[in-house]
Write a protein that holds these residues in place. Structure first.
Motif, mmCIF file in Angstrom:
data_model
loop_
_atom_site.group_PDB
_atom_site.id
_atom_site.type_symbol
_atom_site.label_atom_id
_atom_site.label_comp_id
_atom_site.label_asym_id
_atom_site.label_seq_id
_atom_site.Cartn_x
_atom_site.Cartn_y
_atom_site.Cartn_z
ATOM 1 N N ALA A 84 -65.129 30.643 -45.703
ATOM 2 C CA ALA A 84 -64.031 30.574 -46.673
ATOM 3 C C ALA A 84 -62.732 30.166 -45.980
ATOM 4 O O ALA A 84 -61.997 29.307 -46.483
ATOM 5 N N ARG A 85 -62.469 30.770 -44.845
ATOM 6 C CA ARG A 85 -61.241 30.464 -44.106
ATOM 7 C C ARG A 85 -61.198 28.986 -43.703
ATOM 8 O O ARG A 85 -60.166 28.325 -43.836
ATOM 9 N N THR A 86 -62.328 28.444 -43.252
ATOM 10 C CA THR A 86 -62.377 27.037 -42.854
ATOM 11 C C THR A 86 -62.169 26.120 -44.062
ATOM 12 O O THR A 86 -61.471 25.107 -43.973
ATOM 13 N N THR A 87 -62.747 26.493 -45.193
ATOM 14 C CA THR A 87 -62.527 25.734 -46.424
ATOM 15 C C THR A 87 -61.056 25.772 -46.812
ATOM 16 O O THR A 87 -60.449 24.737 -47.117
ATOM 17 N N ALA A 88 -60.465 26.954 -46.797
ATOM 18 C CA ALA A 88 -59.047 27.110 -47.144
ATOM 19 C C ALA A 88 -58.161 26.291 -46.216
ATOM 20 O O ALA A 88 -57.180 25.680 -46.662
ATOM 21 N N GLU A 89 -58.488 26.256 -44.938
ATOM 22 C CA GLU A 89 -57.693 25.494 -43.978
ATOM 23 C C GLU A 89 -57.742 23.996 -44.275
ATOM 24 O O GLU A 89 -56.753 23.289 -44.092
ATOM 25 N N ALA A 90 -58.887 23.496 -44.751
ATOM 26 C CA ALA A 90 -58.984 22.076 -45.116
ATOM 27 C C ALA A 90 -58.072 21.776 -46.309
ATOM 28 O O ALA A 90 -57.379 20.751 -46.323
ATOM 29 N N PHE A 91 -58.048 22.677 -47.293
ATOM 30 C CA PHE A 91 -57.163 22.490 -48.441
ATOM 31 C C PHE A 91 -55.699 22.620 -48.013
ATOM 32 O O PHE A 91 -54.851 21.850 -48.459
ATOM 33 N N ALA A 92 -55.417 23.570 -47.147
ATOM 34 C CA ALA A 92 -54.045 23.777 -46.677
ATOM 35 C C ALA A 92 -53.527 22.539 -45.942
ATOM 36 O O ALA A 92 -52.373 22.143 -46.127
ATOM 37 N N ALA A 136 -49.512 27.102 -46.707
ATOM 38 C CA ALA A 136 -50.010 28.123 -45.794
ATOM 39 C C ALA A 136 -51.167 28.899 -46.419
ATOM 40 O O ALA A 136 -51.243 29.055 -47.635
ATOM 41 N N VAL A 137 -52.045 29.392 -45.553
ATOM 42 C CA VAL A 137 -53.168 30.234 -45.969
ATOM 43 C C VAL A 137 -52.843 31.677 -45.649
ATOM 44 O O VAL A 137 -52.405 31.997 -44.544
ATOM 45 N N SER A 138 -53.082 32.538 -46.608
ATOM 46 C CA SER A 138 -52.940 33.978 -46.416
ATOM 47 C C SER A 138 -54.329 34.590 -46.509
ATOM 48 O O SER A 138 -55.003 34.459 -47.539
ATOM 49 N N LEU A 139 -54.772 35.229 -45.429
ATOM 50 C CA LEU A 139 -56.109 35.832 -45.403
ATOM 51 C C LEU A 139 -56.079 37.221 -46.017
ATOM 52 O O LEU A 139 -55.187 38.014 -45.732
ATOM 53 N N ASP A 140 -57.079 37.497 -46.858
ATOM 54 C CA ASP A 140 -57.174 38.783 -47.541
ATOM 55 C C ASP A 140 -58.600 39.303 -47.420
ATOM 56 O O ASP A 140 -59.511 38.769 -48.065
ATOM 57 N N PRO A 141 -58.825 40.334 -46.621
ATOM 58 C CA PRO A 141 -60.178 40.862 -46.446
ATOM 59 C C PRO A 141 -60.799 41.388 -47.738
ATOM 60 O O PRO A 141 -62.013 41.439 -47.866
#
Length: 157
Positions: free
Chosen positions: A59-67, A73-78
């Motif tokens: 998910a984080r890698t996907t979000a980084e591509a969109f960002a 910016a991406v905000s991570l939420d466990p």
């Protein structure tokens, strides 16, 4: 106006059975689809104020591509890892931003997309993007009023 984008993480790698689910990376298709879908979303003019992402690697890698494509910016939420639909929507609302993107997992993503689309979106495949727009400017409407408009896009195969 309230705008919400739901992005299910891109296709992940299953080749290492000993790897913890949280740590699974994207596979080749996922690494190809994420920037492609980010560019398609950018072409629509949709730009979130914030991207919320599960902490899982895929998910984080996907979000980084969109960002990277959207300049956000991406905000991570466990709490988003394996979250049900109500938690995903609550996390978006809690930002109080007008335009939010959430990158997370099924079954929560499909359940939320189905709920917001009156069951017209019955499944969010990997790297699918659904956007929802409400004319009101209060996040409370997102859980009580049908969106005024919504879109659904999936990666080309």
């Amino acid at each position: 106006m309230i705008r919400l984008a739901l992005v299910r993480h891109a296709k992940s790698e299953w080749g290492n059975p000993g790897l913890d689910d949280h740590d699974r990376p994207l596979n080749d298709r996922g690494r190809r689809d994420a920037p492609r879908m980010a560019a398609r979303l950018a072409a629509t003019g949709f730009r979130p104020d914030i991207i919320l992402s599960s902490t899982a690697v895929r998910a984080r890698t996907t979000a980084e591509a969109f960002a990277a494509e959207l300049g956000v910016a991406v905000s991570l939420d466990p709490e988003l890892y394996g979250a049900p639909a109500r938690t995903l929507l609550a996390a978006a609302a809690a930002t109080r931003a007008a335009t939010v993107m959430v990158v997370a997992h099924d079954p929560g993503m499909s359940a939320l997309a189905a709920s917001l689309s009156d069951d017209d979106i019955d499944h969010m495949p990997t790297c699918a993007v659904a956007t929802f727009i409400w004319a009101q400017d209060d996040w409370d409407v997102a859980s009580s009023v049908d969106p005024d408009n919504w879109t659904f896009d999936t990666p080309p195969r």
